[in-house]
Design a protein around this motif. Structure first.
Motif, mmCIF file in Angstrom:
data_model
loop_
_atom_site.group_PDB
_atom_site.id
_atom_site.type_symbol
_atom_site.label_atom_id
_atom_site.label_comp_id
_atom_site.label_asym_id
_atom_site.label_seq_id
_atom_site.Cartn_x
_atom_site.Cartn_y
_atom_site.Cartn_z
ATOM 1 N N MET A 149 18.739 35.735 50.790
ATOM 2 C CA MET A 149 19.899 35.464 50.193
ATOM 3 C C MET A 149 20.941 35.729 51.161
ATOM 4 N N GLU A 150 21.655 34.598 51.342
ATOM 5 C CA GLU A 150 22.825 34.730 52.381
ATOM 6 C C GLU A 150 23.853 35.635 51.880
ATOM 7 N N ASP A 151 24.703 36.404 52.406
ATOM 8 C CA ASP A 151 25.630 37.463 52.261
ATOM 9 C C ASP A 151 26.999 36.894 51.483
ATOM 10 N N LEU A 152 26.656 37.434 49.988
ATOM 11 C CA LEU A 152 27.772 37.205 49.210
ATOM 12 C C LEU A 152 28.759 38.267 49.348
ATOM 13 N N TYR A 153 30.000 38.009 48.882
ATOM 14 C CA TYR A 153 31.053 38.922 48.691
ATOM 15 C C TYR A 153 31.758 38.625 47.322
ATOM 16 N N LEU A 154 31.448 39.255 46.175
ATOM 17 C CA LEU A 154 31.851 39.176 44.758
ATOM 18 C C LEU A 154 32.788 40.285 44.654
ATOM 19 N N THR A 155 34.055 39.780 43.767
ATOM 20 C CA THR A 155 34.936 40.698 43.448
ATOM 21 C C THR A 155 35.459 40.464 41.867
ATOM 22 N N ALA A 156 36.065 41.380 41.323
ATOM 23 C CA ALA A 156 36.950 41.627 40.015
ATOM 24 C C ALA A 156 37.769 42.586 40.291
ATOM 25 N N GLU A 157 39.085 42.202 39.642
ATOM 26 C CA GLU A 157 40.055 43.099 39.721
ATOM 27 C C GLU A 157 39.853 44.016 38.526
ATOM 28 N N THR A 158 40.250 45.291 38.336
ATOM 29 C CA THR A 158 39.938 46.135 37.233
ATOM 30 C C THR A 158 41.277 46.283 36.503
ATOM 31 N N ASP A 159 41.187 46.645 35.370
ATOM 32 C CA ASP A 159 42.557 47.067 34.856
ATOM 33 C C ASP A 159 43.472 48.119 35.240
ATOM 34 N N HIS A 160 42.885 49.003 36.147
ATOM 35 C CA HIS A 160 43.850 49.962 36.826
ATOM 36 C C HIS A 160 44.238 49.685 38.377
ATOM 37 N N GLY A 161 44.249 48.410 38.687
ATOM 38 C CA GLY A 161 44.514 47.746 40.121
ATOM 39 C C GLY A 161 43.512 48.283 41.034
ATOM 40 N N SER A 162 42.315 48.537 40.808
ATOM 41 C CA SER A 162 41.615 48.491 41.992
ATOM 42 C C SER A 162 40.577 47.154 41.830
ATOM 43 N N GLU A 163 39.756 47.149 42.938
ATOM 44 C CA GLU A 163 38.824 45.999 42.998
ATOM 45 C C GLU A 163 37.435 46.431 42.784
ATOM 46 N N LEU A 164 36.567 45.876 41.854
ATOM 47 C CA LEU A 164 35.110 46.140 41.927
ATOM 48 C C LEU A 164 34.563 45.167 42.938
ATOM 49 N N CYS A 165 33.652 45.502 43.583
ATOM 50 C CA CYS A 165 33.079 44.384 44.636
ATOM 51 C C CYS A 165 31.501 44.608 44.630
ATOM 52 N N LEU A 166 30.831 43.723 44.931
ATOM 53 C CA LEU A 166 29.587 43.517 45.149
ATOM 54 C C LEU A 166 29.308 42.681 46.473
ATOM 55 N N SER A 167 28.643 43.551 47.404
ATOM 56 C CA SER A 167 28.433 42.863 48.601
ATOM 57 C C SER A 167 27.589 43.892 49.668
ATOM 58 N N PRO A 168 27.172 43.300 50.675
ATOM 59 C CA PRO A 168 26.631 44.366 51.890
ATOM 60 C C PRO A 168 27.903 45.229 52.263
ATOM 61 N N LEU A 169 27.347 46.221 52.685
ATOM 62 C CA LEU A 169 28.551 47.148 53.299
ATOM 63 C C LEU A 169 28.732 47.212 54.801
ATOM 64 N N THR A 170 29.704 47.070 55.340
ATOM 65 C CA THR A 170 30.069 47.490 56.959
ATOM 66 C C THR A 170 29.948 48.828 57.168
ATOM 67 N N ASP A 171 29.787 48.880 58.301
ATOM 68 C CA ASP A 171 29.918 50.502 58.727
ATOM 69 C C ASP A 171 31.391 50.982 58.627
ATOM 70 N N ARG A 172 32.278 50.166 58.763
ATOM 71 C CA ARG A 172 33.681 50.651 58.478
ATOM 72 C C ARG A 172 33.933 51.042 57.015
ATOM 73 N N GLN A 173 33.371 50.086 56.099
ATOM 74 C CA GLN A 173 33.475 50.296 54.546
ATOM 75 C C GLN A 173 32.634 52.086 54.304
ATOM 76 N N ILE A 174 31.415 51.810 54.762
ATOM 77 C CA ILE A 174 30.742 53.376 54.890
ATOM 78 C C ILE A 174 31.686 54.532 55.144
ATOM 79 N N ALA A 175 32.122 54.299 56.324
ATOM 80 C CA ALA A 175 33.044 55.354 56.604
ATOM 81 C C ALA A 175 34.293 55.682 55.893
ATOM 82 N N MET A 176 34.748 54.540 55.273
ATOM 83 C CA MET A 176 35.786 54.873 54.338
ATOM 84 C C MET A 176 35.446 55.360 52.848
ATOM 85 N N SER A 177 34.286 55.274 52.690
ATOM 86 C CA SER A 177 33.665 55.897 51.427
ATOM 87 C C SER A 177 33.460 57.530 51.653
ATOM 88 N N GLY A 178 33.164 58.022 52.820
ATOM 89 C CA GLY A 178 33.184 59.408 53.252
ATOM 90 C C GLY A 178 31.745 59.755 52.764
#
Length: 75
Positions: free
Chosen positions: A1-30
């Motif tokens: 499967m080629e890399d997908l980046y799927l999103t949806a906005e939530t009711d409280h202003g954040s974004e729900l995402c489904l994708s591979p994680l980058t090193d930067r995103q992993i670092a941002m998660s703590g």
């Protein structure tokens, strides 16, 4: 499967995402991940360098990614 980046906005202003994680995103998660392969369901609050990432789940099959996309109406 080629890399997908799927999103949806939530009711409280954040974004729900489904994708591979980058090193930067992993670092941002703590979080430390022993396996970074596959797709991750995560919530992103904010944008740019000040975003916060909350990893919710790891999906390891194409079927799981497709089912989650449909269940959560991700585009």
């Amino acid at each position: 499967m080629e890399d997908l980046y799927l999103t949806a906005e939530t009711d409280h202003g954040s974004e729900l995402c489904l994708s591979p994680l980058t090193d930067r995103q992993i670092a941002m998660s703590g979080q430390e991940l022993s396996d970074t392969g596959g797709y991750f369901l995560f919530e992103r609050v904010g944008s740019g360098d000040h975003a916060w990432i909350n990893i919710i789940a790891r999906l390891t099959s194409e079927d799981a990614v497709d089912r989650m996309r449909l269940m959560l109406s991700l585009r």
